[in-house]
Design a protein around this motif. Structure first.
Motif, PDB file in Angstrom:
ATOM      1  N   THR A   1     -13.105 -22.454  33.915  1.00 15.81           N
ATOM      2  CA  THR A   1     -14.130 -22.395  32.867  1.00 15.81           C
ATOM      3  C   THR A   1     -13.514 -22.633  31.489  1.00 15.81           C
TER       4      THR A   1
ATOM      5  N   HIS B   1     -14.644 -30.740  30.655  1.00 13.32           N
ATOM      6  CA  HIS B   1     -15.546 -29.631  30.994  1.00 13.32           C
ATOM      7  C   HIS B   1     -16.684 -30.104  31.909  1.00 13.32           C
TER       8      HIS B   1
ATOM      9  N   VAL C   1     -17.962 -20.537  27.891  1.00 10.98           N
ATOM     10  CA  VAL C   1     -19.078 -19.579  28.032  1.00 10.98           C
ATOM     11  C   VAL C   1     -19.642 -19.581  29.459  1.00 10.98           C
TER      12      VAL C   1
ATOM     13  N   ASN D   1     -19.478 -16.555  31.647  1.00 12.82           N
ATOM     14  CA  ASN D   1     -20.377 -15.412  31.426  1.00 12.82           C
ATOM     15  C   ASN D   1     -21.259 -15.149  32.667  1.00 12.82           C
TER      16      ASN D   1
HETATM   17  O1  KG4 Z   1     -13.997 -24.021  26.590  1.00 12.31           O
HETATM   18  P1  KG4 Z   1     -13.272 -22.967  25.835  1.00 12.31           P
HETATM   19  O2  KG4 Z   1     -12.197 -22.196  26.548  1.00 12.31           O
HETATM   20  O3  KG4 Z   1     -12.629 -23.563  24.549  1.00 12.31           O
HETATM   21  C1  KG4 Z   1     -13.260 -24.531  23.766  1.00 12.31           C
HETATM   22  O4  KG4 Z   1     -13.252 -25.717  24.173  1.00 12.31           O
HETATM   23  O5  KG4 Z   1     -13.834 -24.107  22.736  1.00 12.31           O
HETATM   24  O6  KG4 Z   1     -14.366 -21.944  25.284  1.00 12.31           O
HETATM   25  C2  KG4 Z   1     -13.999 -20.831  24.557  1.00 12.31           C
HETATM   26  C3  KG4 Z   1     -15.231 -20.048  24.201  1.00 12.31           C
HETATM   27  C4  KG4 Z   1     -14.944 -18.930  23.205  1.00 12.31           C
HETATM   28  O7  KG4 Z   1     -15.914 -18.983  22.190  1.00 12.31           O
HETATM   29  C5  KG4 Z   1     -15.077 -17.678  24.045  1.00 12.31           C
HETATM   30  O8  KG4 Z   1     -15.468 -16.542  23.306  1.00 12.31           O
HETATM   31  C6  KG4 Z   1     -16.141 -18.097  25.037  1.00 12.31           C
HETATM   32  O9  KG4 Z   1     -15.789 -19.421  25.366  1.00 12.31           O
HETATM   33  N1  KG4 Z   1     -16.159 -17.251  26.246  1.00 12.31           N
HETATM   34  C7  KG4 Z   1     -17.222 -16.470  26.603  1.00 12.31           C
HETATM   35  C8  KG4 Z   1     -16.850 -15.791  27.788  1.00 12.31           C
HETATM   36  N2  KG4 Z   1     -15.581 -16.188  28.108  1.00 12.31           N
HETATM   37  C9  KG4 Z   1     -15.189 -17.077  27.156  1.00 12.31           C
HETATM   38  N3  KG4 Z   1     -18.426 -16.288  26.031  1.00 12.31           N
HETATM   39  C10 KG4 Z   1     -19.284 -15.444  26.627  1.00 12.31           C
HETATM   40  N4  KG4 Z   1     -18.998 -14.753  27.757  1.00 12.31           N
HETATM   41  C11 KG4 Z   1     -17.808 -14.892  28.371  1.00 12.31           C
HETATM   42  N5  KG4 Z   1     -17.542 -14.225  29.488  1.00 12.31           N
END
Ligand code: KG4
Ligand code: ZN
Length: 348
Positions: free
Chosen positions: A309, A118, A278, A281
């Motif tokens: 992302t 990341h 996130v 966002n």
């Molecule tokens: O990095 P990721 O894909 O997986 C992990 O490593 O955890 O992050 C996933 C997180 C989830 O909690 C999801 O709800 C959040 O990212 N997420 C968002 C948005 N898109 C994904 N949170 C807020 N706004 C968004 N647009």
């Protein structure tokens, strides 16, 4: 150097072929197979189901990724695989597949920390990749905001990081997901909350901004989540739901942006990096862009492209390229002993 990237730490099976030659970087192919639909009916990721789906998906996806890249196994130089942190059963599918392929094709396996992926994800964009070599890019302050992690790092180069602070309870993405659940929104909650928030009033509720004013770089989101729970009426109207989402999102963003900027000022950072789920966002992106000019020193803001992302193998391949410094290390004899580690923290 041609790197095959493999990512299976949570609910996305992803493969990528990345070609890195000194200062040139080319993503030859990149695929993500999301398991969102599989887990939606359970309201969250079910580790055993995730692992089984990874196992079913990974080989067909591998074939397609190589085909699209027009690359044969004998063209590959190394395999980069996420070895942690994440769900152990899910990680094991990627790691064991990487080991089997490496043994068959006589390749090196490089274990990559998911968070390191990341952190480097904004640099998959060619225009940003050039910045890696410029002295005025470093030091950088990097915020990782995902479903499992909320961490701030000081980066002196793309391969040198130091933890400044982290969440003491829930991760930012986790808070978005939990608020979504309270509101009866389907999994995955983050993007849903963001969507409702766009039609809500961010000042409708004065939710707490936990640890906003503490001098450290730690975060806490559990109290904010609880405040949202207590504000919920039995049957909220659509507008009320929008307002709750907007106010919650604003509180989370205020904390993330303020604490990051304070670290930027303290460490005289030239660049601000934001990565993780996130970072998709839009309100968070806008808030960073708006707040940055308030700093005394002009800092550059780097976000990953939207396709980078969430969890993806392109960032894992790039992290391995950085780790091996563009030289192919010799294959270690004991690499078959490599194990997935669900709790592998980057700072350990
Ligand atoms: O990095 P990721 O894909 O997986 C992990 O490593 O955890 O992050 C996933 C997180 C989830 O909690 C999801 O709800 C959040 O990212 N997420 C968002 C948005 N898109 C994904 N949170 C807020 N706004 C968004 N647009
Ligand atoms: Zn992630």
């Amino acid at each position: 150097m041609i790197i095959l990237g493999i990512e299976t730490s949570c609910d996305e099976t992803s493969l990528a072929v990345l070609n890195s030659k000194r200062r040139r970087l080319k993503l030859e192919s990149f695929l993500v197979s999301s398991q969102t639909k599989l887990h939606a009916r359970w309201g969250g990721v079910v580790p055993e189901l995730a692992a089984r789906r990874h196992a079913e998906t990974i080989i067909p996806l591998l074939q397609e990724t190589l085909q699209r890249a027009k690359v044969k196994p004998q063209d590959l130089d190394l395999i980069a695989v996420t070895a942690g942190p994440g769900l152990i059963t899910a990680l094991q599918v990627g790691v064991e597949t990487a080991k089997a392929l490496a043994a068959t094709w006589r390749l090196l396996v490089v274990p990559v920390n998911h968070i390191a992926g990341h952190l480097v994800s904004p640099f998959l964009t060619p225009a940003n990749w050039k910045l890696v070599w410029q002295r005025q890019t470093w030091p950088a302050v990097a915020l990782v905001v995902s479903g499992g992690h909320t961490e701030l790092y000081l980066m002196r180069s793309l391969a040198k990081w130091q933890l400044l602070g982290k969440t003491l309870d829930d991760a930012a993405g986790e808070a978005f997901d939990k608020v979504a659940k309270m509101l009866g929104l389907p999994y995955p909650g983050g993007p849903r909350v963001a969507k409702l928030a766009a039609s809500g009033n961010p000042a409708a509720y004065d939710f707490p901004r936990p640890m906003l004013k503490t001098a450290d770089s730690n975060f806490s989101f559990a109290g904010l989540k609880t405040a949202v729970r207590y504000s919920l009426p039995m049957r909220p109207s659509a507008q009320r739901k929008n307002d709750i989402c907007a106010s919650f999102q604003q509180a989370a963003i205020d904390v993330l942006v303020n604490k990051t900027l304070r670290a930027v000022a303290k460490h005289n950072a030239h660049t601000v990096i934001v990565g993780g789920g996130v970072s998709a966002n839009q309100a968070l992106r806008d808030a960073f862009a708006k707040a940055l000019p308030s700093l005394e020193r002009k800092s550059r803001l780097l976000f990953p492209e939207f396709r980078f992302t969430g969890d993806n193998a392109a960032m894992i391949a790039l992290a391995a390229a950085v780790q091996t410094n563009f030289r192919i290390p010799p294959v270690k004899r004991n690499q078959l002993a490599l194990q997935a580690n669900a709790n592998w923290e980057l700072w350990n």
